[in-house]
Design an enzyme around this catalytic site. Structure first.
Site, PDB file in Angstrom:
ATOM      1  N   ALA A  66      -8.298  -6.174  -4.619  1.00  0.00           N
ATOM      2  CA  ALA A  66      -9.110  -5.323  -5.746  1.00  0.00           C
ATOM      3  C   ALA A  66      -7.838  -4.812  -6.609  1.00  0.00           C
ATOM      4  CB  ALA A  66      -9.935  -4.344  -4.909  1.00  0.00           C
ATOM      5  N   GLY A 111      -9.272  -7.329  -1.028  1.00  0.00           N
ATOM      6  CA  GLY A 111     -10.609  -7.922  -1.629  1.00  0.00           C
ATOM      7  C   GLY A 111     -10.425  -9.360  -1.902  1.00  0.00           C
ATOM      8  N   GLU A 114     -11.617 -11.015   1.365  1.00  0.00           N
ATOM      9  CA  GLU A 114     -12.837 -10.454   1.596  1.00  0.00           C
ATOM     10  C   GLU A 114     -13.748 -11.279   0.660  1.00  0.00           C
ATOM     11  OE1 GLU A 114     -11.940  -6.400   0.610  1.00  0.00           O
ATOM     12  OE2 GLU A 114     -12.980  -5.746   2.377  1.00  0.00           O
ATOM     13  N   GLU A 134      -5.297  -2.946   3.385  1.00  0.00           N
ATOM     14  CA  GLU A 134      -5.685  -1.631   2.603  1.00  0.00           C
ATOM     15  C   GLU A 134      -5.607  -0.453   3.260  1.00  0.00           C
ATOM     16  OE1 GLU A 134      -7.672  -4.179   3.229  1.00  0.00           O
ATOM     17  OE2 GLU A 134      -9.081  -4.511   1.836  1.00  0.00           O
TER      18      GLU A 134
HETATM   19  N1  CAA Z   1      -3.681  -4.733  -7.722  1.00  0.00           N
HETATM   20  C1  CAA Z   1      -2.887  -4.804  -8.955  1.00  0.00           C
HETATM   21  N2  CAA Z   1      -2.117  -5.262  -9.249  1.00  0.00           N
HETATM   22  C2  CAA Z   1      -1.293  -6.103  -8.327  1.00  0.00           C
HETATM   23  C3  CAA Z   1      -2.236  -6.177  -6.946  1.00  0.00           C
HETATM   24  C4  CAA Z   1      -3.254  -5.788  -6.721  1.00  0.00           C
HETATM   25  N3  CAA Z   1      -4.160  -5.676  -5.527  1.00  0.00           N
HETATM   26  N4  CAA Z   1      -1.172  -7.091  -6.330  1.00  0.00           N
HETATM   27  C5  CAA Z   1      -0.276  -7.544  -6.877  1.00  0.00           C
HETATM   28  N5  CAA Z   1      -0.386  -6.875  -8.398  1.00  0.00           N
HETATM   29  C6  CAA Z   1       0.634  -7.015  -9.277  1.00  0.00           C
HETATM   30  C7  CAA Z   1       1.895  -6.335  -9.114  1.00  0.00           C
HETATM   31  O1  CAA Z   1       1.575  -4.971  -9.523  1.00  0.00           O
HETATM   32  C8  CAA Z   1       2.879  -6.931  -9.931  1.00  0.00           C
HETATM   33  O2  CAA Z   1       2.380  -6.376 -11.247  1.00  0.00           O
HETATM   34  P1  CAA Z   1       3.869  -5.791 -12.467  1.00  0.00           P
HETATM   35  O3  CAA Z   1       4.691  -7.110 -12.518  1.00  0.00           O
HETATM   36  O4  CAA Z   1       3.258  -5.349 -13.442  1.00  0.00           O
HETATM   37  O5  CAA Z   1       4.847  -5.106 -11.589  1.00  0.00           O
HETATM   38  C9  CAA Z   1       2.324  -8.323 -10.050  1.00  0.00           C
HETATM   39  O6  CAA Z   1       1.128  -8.525  -9.532  1.00  0.00           O
HETATM   40  C10 CAA Z   1       3.061  -9.200  -8.849  1.00  0.00           C
HETATM   41  O7  CAA Z   1       3.317  -8.387  -7.581  1.00  0.00           O
HETATM   42  P2  CAA Z   1       4.539  -8.044  -6.894  1.00  0.00           P
HETATM   43  O8  CAA Z   1       5.845  -8.103  -8.019  1.00  0.00           O
HETATM   44  O9  CAA Z   1       4.171  -7.055  -5.906  1.00  0.00           O
HETATM   45  O10 CAA Z   1       4.953  -9.713  -6.246  1.00  0.00           O
HETATM   46  P3  CAA Z   1       5.469  -9.781  -4.710  1.00  0.00           P
HETATM   47  O11 CAA Z   1       5.606 -11.298  -4.699  1.00  0.00           O
HETATM   48  O12 CAA Z   1       6.560  -9.046  -4.639  1.00  0.00           O
HETATM   49  O13 CAA Z   1       4.621  -9.274  -3.574  1.00  0.00           O
HETATM   50  C11 CAA Z   1       2.370  -9.103  -2.616  1.00  0.00           C
HETATM   51  C12 CAA Z   1       3.366  -9.984  -3.549  1.00  0.00           C
HETATM   52  C13 CAA Z   1       2.822  -9.007  -1.069  1.00  0.00           C
HETATM   53  C14 CAA Z   1       0.919  -9.765  -2.620  1.00  0.00           C
HETATM   54  C15 CAA Z   1       2.066  -7.734  -3.382  1.00  0.00           C
HETATM   55  O14 CAA Z   1       1.838  -7.753  -4.824  1.00  0.00           O
HETATM   56  C16 CAA Z   1       1.082  -6.795  -2.580  1.00  0.00           C
HETATM   57  O15 CAA Z   1       1.270  -6.260  -1.595  1.00  0.00           O
HETATM   58  N6  CAA Z   1      -0.023  -6.688  -3.475  1.00  0.00           N
HETATM   59  C17 CAA Z   1      -1.076  -5.772  -2.941  1.00  0.00           C
HETATM   60  C18 CAA Z   1      -1.958  -6.065  -1.837  1.00  0.00           C
HETATM   61  C19 CAA Z   1      -2.767  -5.316  -1.584  1.00  0.00           C
HETATM   62  O16 CAA Z   1      -2.596  -4.267  -0.920  1.00  0.00           O
HETATM   63  N7  CAA Z   1      -4.323  -5.697  -1.595  1.00  0.00           N
HETATM   64  C20 CAA Z   1      -5.233  -4.694  -1.291  1.00  0.00           C
HETATM   65  C21 CAA Z   1      -5.694  -4.036  -2.383  1.00  0.00           C
HETATM   66  S1  CAA Z   1      -6.986  -2.775  -2.043  1.00  0.00           S
HETATM   67  C22 CAA Z   1      -8.234  -3.730  -1.987  1.00  0.00           C
HETATM   68  O17 CAA Z   1      -8.451  -4.894  -2.000  1.00  0.00           O
HETATM   69  C23 CAA Z   1      -9.445  -2.968  -1.469  1.00  0.00           C
HETATM   70  C24 CAA Z   1     -10.745  -3.753  -0.711  1.00  0.00           C
HETATM   71  O18 CAA Z   1     -10.946  -3.701   0.164  1.00  0.00           O
HETATM   72  C25 CAA Z   1     -11.678  -4.375  -1.688  1.00  0.00           C
END
Ligand code: CAA
Length: 260
Positions: A66, A111, A114, A134
């Site tokens: 998400a 998400g 999911e 999360e």
């Molecule tokens: N939401 C918004 N933006 C996201 C995102 C997310 N879930 N995941 C990645 N992005 C964005 C980053 O902010 C980044 O944007 P910018 O270039 O503007 O900074 C871009 O995508 C590329 O990401 P990274 O630079 O972080 O890429 P990476 O290769 O270094 O890492 C990753 C990849 C490990 C997937 C890392 O992006 C990450 O950990 N993302 C978040 C994963 C996460 O926590 N997901 C759960 C979200 S909460 C949820 O989903 C609730 C639910 O139950 C429904």
């Protein structure tokens, strides 16, 4: 409706939907949800389309979760009053009676994992990574992860994933029963569309009934599930496609389906 965050194309009887926010690793925001609801409704309503495939653009991610930036400023009351995340199940899973496959390319986190688990089954690329991270954001799964992941891989592994936030690679995901098949990334879309085309060639009503039966295994006790299965089987025996399918087998030819 014209789309900005997803792409939709038809390949024969297969609808291919691609999450298309590669710079944000296809993070799922409200616009993606609205567009997906519309695209799935269009697929469901089109008699010429028999199976769908959902994938992510780019090689890196199916969906990294998400959209954290969208959620950052929201108050708990907003999440509660909007019943945030409810439409994923109520307006996609429950309204899509036709089959769809998640073709997971790269990260399927939060998400994203999911959403993949909402599909009827998952085909993963060899670089796929699944996770429910999360907890690292101070929250927990909100789109079904604690329920669907636990049903897919069991309590121990689901607890491990949810409590540590670690990722599972494609090989572990296949071994654990989370994904149906793993294929090389370069072949992912072709393999998923091929599987979807195979489903699309089956008698359409029997496809929907098979899907309904398997899903019932998650909702009912064994006795009720077995009864539900038998009744649906009995209903299918009244269709023209049952007569045709059995005749085709006996006459050693392909079936010619009527969809009823
Ligand atoms: N939401 C918004 N933006 C996201 C995102 C997310 N879930 N995941 C990645 N992005 C964005 C980053 O902010 C980044 O944007 P910018 O270039 O503007 O900074 C871009 O995508 C590329 O990401 P990274 O630079 O972080 O890429 P990476 O290769 O270094 O890492 C990753 C990849 C490990 C997937 C890392 O992006 C990450 O950990 N993302 C978040 C994963 C996460 O926590 N997901 C759960 C979200 S909460 C949820 O989903 C609730 C639910 O139950 C429904």
């Amino acid at each position: 409706m014209s789309y900005e965050t997803i792409l939709v194309e038809q390949r024969g009887a297969v609808t291919l939907i691609t999450l298309n926010r590669p710079k944000a690793l296809n993070a799922l925001n409200s616009q993606v949800l609205d567009e997906l609801i519309d695209a799935f409704a269009a697929y469901e309503g089109d008699d010429g389309q028999r199976c769908a495939v959902l994938t992510g653009s780019g090689d890196k991610a199916f969906a990294a979760g998400a959209d954290i930036k969208e959620m950052y400023d929201k108050a708990a009351a907003d999440f509660y009053l909007e019943d945030f995340f409810s439409k994923w199940t109520s307006q996609i899973v429950k309204t899509t009676r036709k089959p769809w496959i998640a073709a997971v390319n790269g990260f399927a986190l939060g998400g994203g994992c999911e959403l993949a688990m909402m599909a009827d089954f998952i085909i993963a690329s060899d670089n796929a990574k699944f996770g429910q991270p999360e907890i690292k954001l101070g929250v927990a799964p909100g789109m079904g992860g604690s329920q669907r992941l636990t049903r897919a891989v069991g309590k121990s592994k689901s607890m491990d994933m949810c409590l540590t936030g670690r990722m599972m690679d494609a090989e572990e995901a296949e071994r654990s029963g989370l994904v149906a098949r793993v294929v090389p990334l370069t072949e992912l879309i072709d393999e998923a569309v091929k599987a979807a085309a195979a489903i699309a060639s089956m008698p359409p009503m029997a496809v929907q009934v098979n899907k309904e039966m398997v899903n019932a295994a998650f909702e009912t006790m064994l006795d009720q599930g077995l009864l539900h299965e038998r009744r649906l089987f009995q209903i299918l025996t009244a269709t023209e496609d049952k007569k045709e399918g059995m005749a085709a087998f006996i006459e050693k030819r392909e079936g010619n389906w009527k969809g009823r």
